[in-house]
Scaffold this motif. Sequence first.
Motif, PDB file in Angstrom:
ATOM      1  N   ASP A 343       0.816  -1.217   0.000  1.00  0.00           N
ATOM      2  CA  ASP A 343       0.000   0.000   0.000  1.00  0.00           C
ATOM      3  C   ASP A 343       0.844   1.259   0.000  1.00  0.00           C
ATOM      4  O   ASP A 343       0.436   2.304  -0.523  1.00  0.00           O
ATOM      5  N   MET A 344       2.024   1.152   0.557  1.00  0.00           N
ATOM      6  CA  MET A 344       2.904   2.315   0.629  1.00  0.00           C
ATOM      7  C   MET A 344       3.409   2.749  -0.752  1.00  0.00           C
ATOM      8  O   MET A 344       3.798   3.903  -0.958  1.00  0.00           O
ATOM      9  N   PHE A 345       3.380   1.800  -1.699  1.00  0.00           N
ATOM     10  CA  PHE A 345       3.992   2.070  -3.000  1.00  0.00           C
ATOM     11  C   PHE A 345       2.990   2.014  -4.157  1.00  0.00           C
ATOM     12  O   PHE A 345       3.380   1.819  -5.294  1.00  0.00           O
ATOM     13  N   ARG A 346       1.702   2.192  -3.855  1.00  0.00           N
ATOM     14  CA  ARG A 346       0.699   2.129  -4.929  1.00  0.00           C
ATOM     15  C   ARG A 346       0.946   3.193  -5.997  1.00  0.00           C
ATOM     16  O   ARG A 346       0.678   2.971  -7.179  1.00  0.00           O
ATOM     17  N   ASN A 347       1.464   4.350  -5.601  1.00  0.00           N
ATOM     18  CA  ASN A 347       1.684   5.451  -6.546  1.00  0.00           C
ATOM     19  C   ASN A 347       3.164   5.739  -6.756  1.00  0.00           C
ATOM     20  O   ASN A 347       3.544   6.862  -7.103  1.00  0.00           O
ATOM     21  N   THR A 348       3.994   4.738  -6.538  1.00  0.00           N
ATOM     22  CA  THR A 348       5.436   4.952  -6.661  1.00  0.00           C
ATOM     23  C   THR A 348       5.862   5.164  -8.109  1.00  0.00           C
ATOM     24  O   THR A 348       5.168   4.754  -9.048  1.00  0.00           O
ATOM     25  N   GLU A 349       6.998   5.813  -8.273  1.00  0.00           N
ATOM     26  CA  GLU A 349       7.572   6.001  -9.607  1.00  0.00           C
ATOM     27  C   GLU A 349       8.719   5.031  -9.868  1.00  0.00           C
ATOM     28  O   GLU A 349       9.355   5.084 -10.915  1.00  0.00           O
ATOM     29  N   VAL A 350       8.995   4.174  -8.893  1.00  0.00           N
ATOM     30  CA  VAL A 350      10.068   3.188  -9.052  1.00  0.00           C
ATOM     31  C   VAL A 350       9.584   2.080  -9.987  1.00  0.00           C
ATOM     32  O   VAL A 350       8.579   1.416  -9.711  1.00  0.00           O
ATOM     33  N   PHE A 352      10.463  -1.113 -11.068  1.00  0.00           N
ATOM     34  CA  PHE A 352      10.241  -2.537 -10.803  1.00  0.00           C
ATOM     35  C   PHE A 352       9.137  -2.742  -9.766  1.00  0.00           C
ATOM     36  O   PHE A 352       8.447  -3.752  -9.770  1.00  0.00           O
ATOM     37  N   LEU A 353       8.909  -1.739  -8.891  1.00  0.00           N
ATOM     38  CA  LEU A 353       7.793  -1.827  -7.958  1.00  0.00           C
ATOM     39  C   LEU A 353       6.467  -1.603  -8.680  1.00  0.00           C
ATOM     40  O   LEU A 353       5.480  -2.310  -8.440  1.00  0.00           O
ATOM     41  N   GLN A 354       6.468  -0.618  -9.574  1.00  0.00           N
ATOM     42  CA  GLN A 354       5.280  -0.328 -10.387  1.00  0.00           C
ATOM     43  C   GLN A 354       4.865  -1.550 -11.195  1.00  0.00           C
ATOM     44  O   GLN A 354       3.689  -1.947 -11.232  1.00  0.00           O
ATOM     45  N   ASP A 355       5.865  -2.163 -11.824  1.00  0.00           N
ATOM     46  CA  ASP A 355       5.608  -3.305 -12.690  1.00  0.00           C
ATOM     47  C   ASP A 355       5.024  -4.473 -11.897  1.00  0.00           C
ATOM     48  O   ASP A 355       4.069  -5.130 -12.335  1.00  0.00           O
ATOM     49  N   ALA A 356       5.573  -4.748 -10.702  1.00  0.00           N
ATOM     50  CA  ALA A 356       5.092  -5.859  -9.879  1.00  0.00           C
ATOM     51  C   ALA A 356       3.662  -5.624  -9.412  1.00  0.00           C
ATOM     52  O   ALA A 356       2.820  -6.526  -9.446  1.00  0.00           O
ATOM     53  N   LEU A 357       3.359  -4.419  -8.972  1.00  0.00           N
ATOM     54  CA  LEU A 357       2.039  -4.122  -8.424  1.00  0.00           C
ATOM     55  C   LEU A 357       0.943  -4.073  -9.487  1.00  0.00           C
ATOM     56  O   LEU A 357      -0.240  -4.164  -9.154  1.00  0.00           O
ATOM     57  N   SER A 358       1.349  -3.953 -10.735  1.00  0.00           N
ATOM     58  CA  SER A 358       0.347  -3.903 -11.804  1.00  0.00           C
ATOM     59  C   SER A 358      -0.153  -5.290 -12.199  1.00  0.00           C
ATOM     60  O   SER A 358      -1.122  -5.417 -12.934  1.00  0.00           O
ATOM     61  N   LYS A 359       0.510  -6.346 -11.702  1.00  0.00           N
ATOM     62  CA  LYS A 359       0.158  -7.715 -12.076  1.00  0.00           C
ATOM     63  C   LYS A 359      -0.724  -8.364 -11.017  1.00  0.00           C
ATOM     64  O   LYS A 359      -0.733  -7.947  -9.857  1.00  0.00           O
ATOM     65  N   PRO A 360      -1.467  -9.421 -11.387  1.00  0.00           N
ATOM     66  CA  PRO A 360      -2.297 -10.136 -10.404  1.00  0.00           C
ATOM     67  C   PRO A 360      -1.425 -10.709  -9.281  1.00  0.00           C
ATOM     68  O   PRO A 360      -0.339 -11.237  -9.535  1.00  0.00           O
ATOM     69  N   GLN A 361      -1.901 -10.600  -8.066  1.00  0.00           N
ATOM     70  CA  GLN A 361      -1.176 -11.101  -6.883  1.00  0.00           C
ATOM     71  C   GLN A 361       0.160 -10.377  -6.660  1.00  0.00           C
ATOM     72  O   GLN A 361       1.015 -10.845  -5.893  1.00  0.00           O
ATOM     73  N   GLY A 362       0.342  -9.226  -7.314  1.00  0.00           N
ATOM     74  CA  GLY A 362       1.594  -8.488  -7.153  1.00  0.00           C
ATOM     75  C   GLY A 362       1.685  -7.812  -5.800  1.00  0.00           C
ATOM     76  O   GLY A 362       0.720  -7.208  -5.331  1.00  0.00           O
ATOM     77  N   THR A 363       2.851  -7.941  -5.150  1.00  0.00           N
ATOM     78  CA  THR A 363       3.042  -7.362  -3.817  1.00  0.00           C
ATOM     79  C   THR A 363       4.443  -6.807  -3.672  1.00  0.00           C
ATOM     80  O   THR A 363       5.348  -7.125  -4.458  1.00  0.00           O
TER      81      THR A 363
END
Length: 581
Positions: A343-350, A352-363
């Motif tokens: 939740d802390m990185f939902r709007n991050t500009e990083v 590899f974090l952005q890419d992971a969170l955009s996928k199903p089950q991404g955390t």
Amino acid sequence: MFCWLSRLCGELSTPTRRTTQLIWSSAARSMVLSSQRIPELSSFVARTNTCGELRSSHLGQEVTLCGWIQFRRQNIFLVLRDFHGLVQVVIPQDESAASVKKILCEAPMESVVQVSGTVISRPPGQKNPKMPTGEIEIKVKTAKLLNSCKKLPFEIKDFMKKTETLRLQYRYLDLRSAQMQYNLRLRSQMVMKMREYLCNLHGFVDVETPTLFKRTPGGAKEFVIPSREPGKFYSLPQSPQQFKQLLMVGGLDRYFQVARCYRDEGSRPDRQPEFTQIDIEMSFVDQTGVQSLIEGLLQYSWPSDKDPLVVPFPSMPFAEALASYGTDKPDTRFGMKIVDISDMFRNTEVGFLQDALSKPQGTVKAICIRKGAKYLKRKDIESIRKFAADHFNEEVLPIFLKTNENWNSPVAKFIMEEQGLGLVKLLETQEEDVVLLTAGEHKKACSLMGKLRLECADLLEARGVVLRDPALFSFLWVVDFPLFLPKEENPQELESAHHPFTAPHPSDIHLLYTEPHKVRSQHYDLVLNGNEIGGGSIRIHNSELQHYVLDTVLKEDVKLLSHLLQALDYGAPPHGGIALG
């Protein structure tokens, strides 16, 4: 043997001179079981006493001892050893006993001798309080060399370092050591206590089941044994699973066995081709009943020289174990839990974090290594990152908070600027802490962080930090496992998470026919200090349900289990069990 029992005995590879005496002392105590009757250790043999039993109360007695020469000093004293302990023997120096002196002085170390003499008190100032027999010694009158010993490949002393390969090559010599003697006798004592608890106190029946059987679908690979008939083979059973279920159909009600099991798998530290387990099955029981039985069994049979067990053991759902520890067998002796910081990185500009969170089950997952900046070196951090890349194909980002913050990568510096305060608050970090962060699919990210958690614990303990108390026995029940898992070679198909006879969770039975991958099982594992030491389940006792699981869900050949399906049709009671080992 039960691999987990060795953890009760300390580390085999790093004993000291001091602990050797303690081990012999514990071995002597372990000879006395629950009943107050002291076993007759010298009945039917050529000795009158054992080396480890003599005390000041035996002063003046004429005794005959048999054992191995462990140590000799200045041809005046020698230490004689047997399975029970050590005793000091005085070598006679007068001319009339020249033949006795010759035998005892010329016999090589580890030679087997028989000595007869008188128990006398040691002179003032020469008593050894660290030795159970340290107040007395034997004044020898006669001696006999029973067998001389050639030069050994290693000394029979626990503090002498020797390679595992050498120990296994000369296993019969390794078994002479105090630690190995203690281990085997501890195992024997625990098995005896378990039999007493199960049979005498709770009415279980000890039944031997066949070793030669036919192939079982699912589970581990089985050893195949050719028969006298060409083209026909037996299989060695992975466990007595089907046999004990058939015993429940037969109305035995309560079964147990110290069972030999065989699995054609590569050897690992916690798995061998041939092993022993305490195998248990009960009728008309639920999961709580089996767990209570095992807690009582372990509490009753627990070694008297260890702190008593506190029951009931804590319980943890599989989903929580995976999310917090990254494994289904968590070591709960130390913290360093995995924390979800997605939740802390939902709007991050990083990226590899952005890419992971955009996928199903991404955390996004993190662990905090307390005082990691103080104890971890650059090469440790690089090793951790390389491990993640090689084994999980994942990126791990180390974040240094204050100490060594110049080690931070540009991405880590950006995250500290963007979410530094949030990380500090959520993970409750201190200045010398290091945060390891990764992102990806939930199960994969948790598994990676679980491995790194243990790796970091190893690194910190190598630097002198005590995280996992070796004297602490942290038991845990892990429950609510998935009933089925996707096959690795074909994720569209399912296989049993444990074995095909496990009953589905009552709350999930409706999902079995629509979404079987979501069904939880009535399986339970017993975990000790990060090692699975037991596993069991409530079984399917309905033939139609068992047929559906085998045929429709698992797509197994039901003909291989026609005997079990038929038995379940003939009034099988509800039943469940477990195996420790």
